[in-house]
Design a protein around this motif. Structure first.
Motif, PDB file in Angstrom:
ATOM      1  N   ALA A 191       0.841  -1.197   0.000  1.00 48.31           N
ATOM      2  CA  ALA A 191       0.000   0.000   0.000  1.00 48.31           C
ATOM      3  C   ALA A 191       0.875   1.245   0.000  1.00 48.31           C
ATOM      4  O   ALA A 191       2.010   1.234   0.489  1.00 48.31           O
ATOM      5  CB  ALA A 191      -0.923   0.009   1.220  1.00 48.31           C
ATOM      6  N   ASP A 192       0.359   2.314  -0.580  1.00 50.47           N
ATOM      7  CA  ASP A 192       1.028   3.604  -0.501  1.00 50.47           C
ATOM      8  C   ASP A 192      -0.010   4.716  -0.613  1.00 50.47           C
ATOM      9  O   ASP A 192      -1.156   4.492  -0.998  1.00 50.47           O
ATOM     10  CB  ASP A 192       2.128   3.764  -1.561  1.00 50.47           C
ATOM     11  N   THR A 193       0.415   5.915  -0.243  1.00 49.29           N
ATOM     12  CA  THR A 193      -0.465   7.079  -0.212  1.00 49.29           C
ATOM     13  C   THR A 193       0.097   8.169  -1.103  1.00 49.29           C
ATOM     14  O   THR A 193       1.301   8.433  -1.088  1.00 49.29           O
ATOM     15  CB  THR A 193      -0.606   7.616   1.226  1.00 49.29           C
ATOM     16  N   TRP A 194      -0.788   8.801  -1.865  1.00 48.14           N
ATOM     17  CA  TRP A 194      -0.392   9.879  -2.768  1.00 48.14           C
ATOM     18  C   TRP A 194      -1.238  11.113  -2.489  1.00 48.14           C
ATOM     19  O   TRP A 194      -2.426  11.006  -2.184  1.00 48.14           O
ATOM     20  CB  TRP A 194      -0.591   9.469  -4.226  1.00 48.14           C
ATOM     21  N   VAL A 195      -0.614  12.270  -2.610  1.00 54.05           N
ATOM     22  CA  VAL A 195      -1.342  13.533  -2.555  1.00 54.05           C
ATOM     23  C   VAL A 195      -1.213  14.190  -3.923  1.00 54.05           C
ATOM     24  O   VAL A 195      -0.097  14.419  -4.405  1.00 54.05           O
ATOM     25  CB  VAL A 195      -0.794  14.468  -1.464  1.00 54.05           C
ATOM     26  N   LEU A 196      -2.345  14.467  -4.564  1.00 56.89           N
ATOM     27  CA  LEU A 196      -2.365  15.057  -5.896  1.00 56.89           C
ATOM     28  C   LEU A 196      -2.709  16.539  -5.796  1.00 56.89           C
ATOM     29  O   LEU A 196      -3.714  16.907  -5.187  1.00 56.89           O
ATOM     30  CB  LEU A 196      -3.403  14.353  -6.778  1.00 56.89           C
ATOM     31  N   PHE A 197      -1.868  17.367  -6.388  1.00 54.10           N
ATOM     32  CA  PHE A 197      -2.136  18.801  -6.498  1.00 54.10           C
ATOM     33  C   PHE A 197      -2.500  19.061  -7.960  1.00 54.10           C
ATOM     34  O   PHE A 197      -1.661  18.912  -8.848  1.00 54.10           O
ATOM     35  CB  PHE A 197      -0.906  19.622  -6.094  1.00 54.10           C
TER      36      PHE A 197
ATOM     37  N   GLY B 125       2.438  13.840  -5.556  1.00 53.31           N
ATOM     38  CA  GLY B 125       3.535  13.653  -4.622  1.00 53.31           C
ATOM     39  C   GLY B 125       3.283  12.413  -3.806  1.00 53.31           C
ATOM     40  O   GLY B 125       2.170  12.196  -3.330  1.00 53.31           O
ATOM     41  N   ARG B 126       4.267  11.571  -3.660  1.00 52.22           N
ATOM     42  CA  ARG B 126       4.082  10.323  -2.937  1.00 52.22           C
ATOM     43  C   ARG B 126       4.561  10.478  -1.505  1.00 52.22           C
ATOM     44  O   ARG B 126       5.612  11.053  -1.254  1.00 52.22           O
ATOM     45  CB  ARG B 126       4.849   9.197  -3.630  1.00 52.22           C
TER      46      ARG B 126
END
Length: 340
Positions: free
Chosen positions: A299-305, A337-338
């Protein structure tokens, strides 16, 4: 070419190729199909089917291999909008939810998709499935038809069989809607493997395009609606399940995102967004989780701008007229951004 029922619509489309089209047109279309197939390898088809499902609002896509009526088949299912066609009597061609799906899939060089709203054009990705099959069935809503080389060539070798449809009856094995693992799927493609497809299956290469080195879970960052991808490969024990959630599970991350909203988007971006009537959240958090056949989970988390960029008029052309588009046309892009 209005038709009173789905089978009549399929027959009308076929007759246009077999009876109404001059030999030169049929031969040219046959050659066009060959060129398309030669230039689009079988590794392209998964992304094409995933993108098409996303375009039609599907939240789940499934690939699975199994025997149907004694034939090894690759099945591709999604739970998006069912096929429609304005040429069918009773379907309002002016309605937003009615598209020429059957006519478009049976055409060469045209598409019911508008480039501003969808990715992909003229169905070349779909045609790549014929690298591994000479008979593909489509079951969706009222429509049940196939592209069948054997049936087409009974009418001549020059028949462009990859775009000539034939009505086919759904069976208990191929009917829709169908529920699998709690998800009700509304559209089903049955790809009956030909000799090459079966050889790829025997060599454990058929699902190669669906393995992590070819389809990374990060593809979900660029999809609008698909939230689950199931790859059921019991034949070679390479099953995968990828899911996406947009919930922020970490309190610290939630706090950081709220802080970022104080400065993003900028005032200039706000102006562009207002002019474009942008409806999406400029900051999006995406949680991706992948379950593998060996029981492990990643699993991983990403924040998209997400930015909107105003495209200068001199660079923008409408797809049909090649004339400059309206100056207020904007194009979106994502910067991701990861988070480790």
């Amino acid at each position: 070419m209005d038709a009173s029922n789905p089978d009549e619509l399929v027959r009308n489309i076929r007759e246009q190729y077999l009876a109404d089209s001059p030999d030169l047109v049929r031969t040219s279309l046959h050659g066009h199909s060959n060129v398309v197939q030669m230039n689009f390898a079988s590794t392209y088809f998964p992304l094409e089917f995933i993108q098409n499902a996303d375009d039609e609002g599907a939240s789940a896509v499934r690939f699975q291999i199994r025997k149907i009526d004694g034939d090894w088949c690759l099945e591709i299912l999604n739970n998006g909008r069912e096929f429609t066609d304005s040429a069918l009597v009773g379907q309002n061609g002016d309605a937003d939810d009615v598209k020429d799906d059957v006519t478009g899939l049976c055409a060469a060089g045209v598409s019911p998709k508008h480039p501003r709203d969808h990715i992909g054009f003229i169905g070349v990705g779909f045609k790549s499935i014929f690298e591994i099959s000479q008979c593909v069935e489509v079951h969706s809503g009222q429509f049940h038809f196939s592209f069948d080389r054997e049936r087409a060539e009974e009418h001549g070798d020059e028949i462009p069989w990859r775009v000539v449809p034939w009505s086919c009856k759904p069976t208990e094995e191929t009917e829709v809607p169908t529920k699998i693992d709690g998800t009700e799927y509304t559209t089903r493609f049955v790809v009956r493997l030909d000799e090459r497809g079966q050889q790829l299956l025997s060599d454990d290469e058929l699902f190669e395009p669906l393995r992590s080195e070819n389809i990374d879970r990060r593809v979900f960052l660029f999809l609008k609606d698909v939230r689950e991808l199931s790859i059921d490969d019991d034949y070679s024990d390479s099953s995968r399940r990828i899911s996406r959630t947009d919930e922020i599970r970490d309190d610290g991350l939630a706090s950081s995102v709220e802080e970022a909203r104080q400065w993003f988007p900028s005032s200039k971006q706000e102006t562009i967004r207002d002019e474009a009537d942008a409806q999406f959240d400029p900051i999006e958090v995406v949680e991706l989780e992948e379950s593998l056949s060996d029981g492990t989970t990643e699993a991983d988390t990403w924040v998209l701008f997400k930015h909107l960029w105003e495209v200068p008029e001199r660079y923008v052309f409408t797809p049909r007229t090649q004339r400059p588009a309206q100056p207020d046309l904007v194009k979106s892009s994502r910067c991701s951004g990861r988070l480790a």
